[in-house]
Design a protein around this motif. Structure first.
Motif, PDB file in Angstrom:
ATOM      1  N   ARG A 136       0.881  -1.522  -0.124  1.00  0.00           N
ATOM      2  CA  ARG A 136      -0.085   0.003  -0.026  1.00  0.00           C
ATOM      3  C   ARG A 136       1.183   1.261   0.024  1.00  0.00           C
ATOM      4  N   SER A 188      -2.332   5.133   1.023  1.00  0.00           N
ATOM      5  CA  SER A 188      -3.765   4.934   1.060  1.00  0.00           C
ATOM      6  C   SER A 188      -4.136   6.500   0.379  1.00  0.00           C
ATOM      7  N   SER A 202      -6.901   4.555  -5.566  1.00  0.00           N
ATOM      8  CA  SER A 202      -7.351   3.545  -4.800  1.00  0.00           C
ATOM      9  C   SER A 202      -6.965   2.247  -4.839  1.00  0.00           C
ATOM     10  N   SER A 216      -3.787   1.560  -5.048  1.00  0.00           N
ATOM     11  CA  SER A 216      -2.543   1.634  -4.928  1.00  0.00           C
ATOM     12  C   SER A 216      -1.496   2.186  -5.955  1.00  0.00           C
TER      13      SER A 216
END
Lengths: 117, 112
Positions: free
Chosen positions: A30, A51, A70, A72
């Motif tokens: 992430r 994020s 969203s 990543s």
């Protein structure tokens, strides 16, 4: 598991143009960081996203910007290109990028070689 | 003082010898340390991470960390010509942030 991918691999632009580079992290990672590598300066930190939020930024002018989606995936943009922007731009992904003071391992993509004429 | 310092080299060692690569860092409270290998024209490849004082071994590689001396090293045993590359030390500075500072790298040459 697929590694970090970056597109395009090579770019040639002229001064004053802008460029967008793309990075897809390892599945499940992430955190995405961007670096500039030049023979004279080595690897310089640009920014880090987690994020969809930029959590840290290096000492680069505002012409350098980035974002994260969203899923990543991340993009970085350089506007009003200068000759000195010619470099290898590297993206690195990690699981979290660091929590509670302990940073997780980063894995690099193959890089985008940008040449500004 | 640079935040992460490495001797640029080149460090030349004969095949089969131990190569010792060193790195010092400025932030006393740093907690996360990494070694990368970079071949010419390629991107950095993670070799080792180390978080605690002492030694950490992985195959022919041993990372050593001494937080009191702000020093981290990488030993490569039984060096091979394929180990010839630039070795980068990276430190999370400042700790608790999401920023990794890299040294300029040490170029290693393993002579056959």
């Amino acid at each position: 598991k697929a590694g970090v991918t970056q597109t395009p691999r090579y770019l040639i632009k002229t001064r004053g143009q802008q460029v967008t580079l793309s990075c897809s992290p390892i599945s499940g990672h992430r955190s995405v960081s961007w670096y500039q590598q030049t023979p004279g300066q080595g690897l310089q930190f640009l920014f880090e996203y987690f994020s969809e939020t930029q959590r840290n930024k290096g000492n680069f002018p505002g012409r350098f910007s980035g974002r994260q989606f969203s899923n990543s995936r991340s993009e970085m943009n350089v506007s009003t290109l200068e000759l000195g922007d010619s470099a290898l731009y590297l993206c690195a992904s990690s699981l979290t990028g660091g929590l509670a003071g302990v940073s997780t391992e980063q894995f690099f993509g193959p890089g985008t070689r940008l040449t500004v004429l | 003082q640079k935040e992460v310092e490495q001797n640029s080299g080149p460090l030349s060692v004969p095949e089969g010898a131990i190569a010792s690569l060193n790195c010092t860092y400025s932030d006393r409270v740093s907690q996360s340390f990494f070694w990368y290998r970079q071949y010419s024209g390629k991107s950095p490849e993670l070799i080792m991470s180390i978080y605690s004082n002492g030694d950490k071994e992985d195959g022919r590689f041993t990372a050593q960390l001494n937080k009191a001396s702000q020093y981290v090293s990488l030993l490569i045993r039984d060096s091979q010509p394929s180990d010839s590359a630039t070795y980068l030390c990276a430190v999370n500075i400042p700790p608790g942030t999401y920023k990794y500072i890299f040294g300029t790298g040490t170029r290693l040459k393993v002579l056959a």
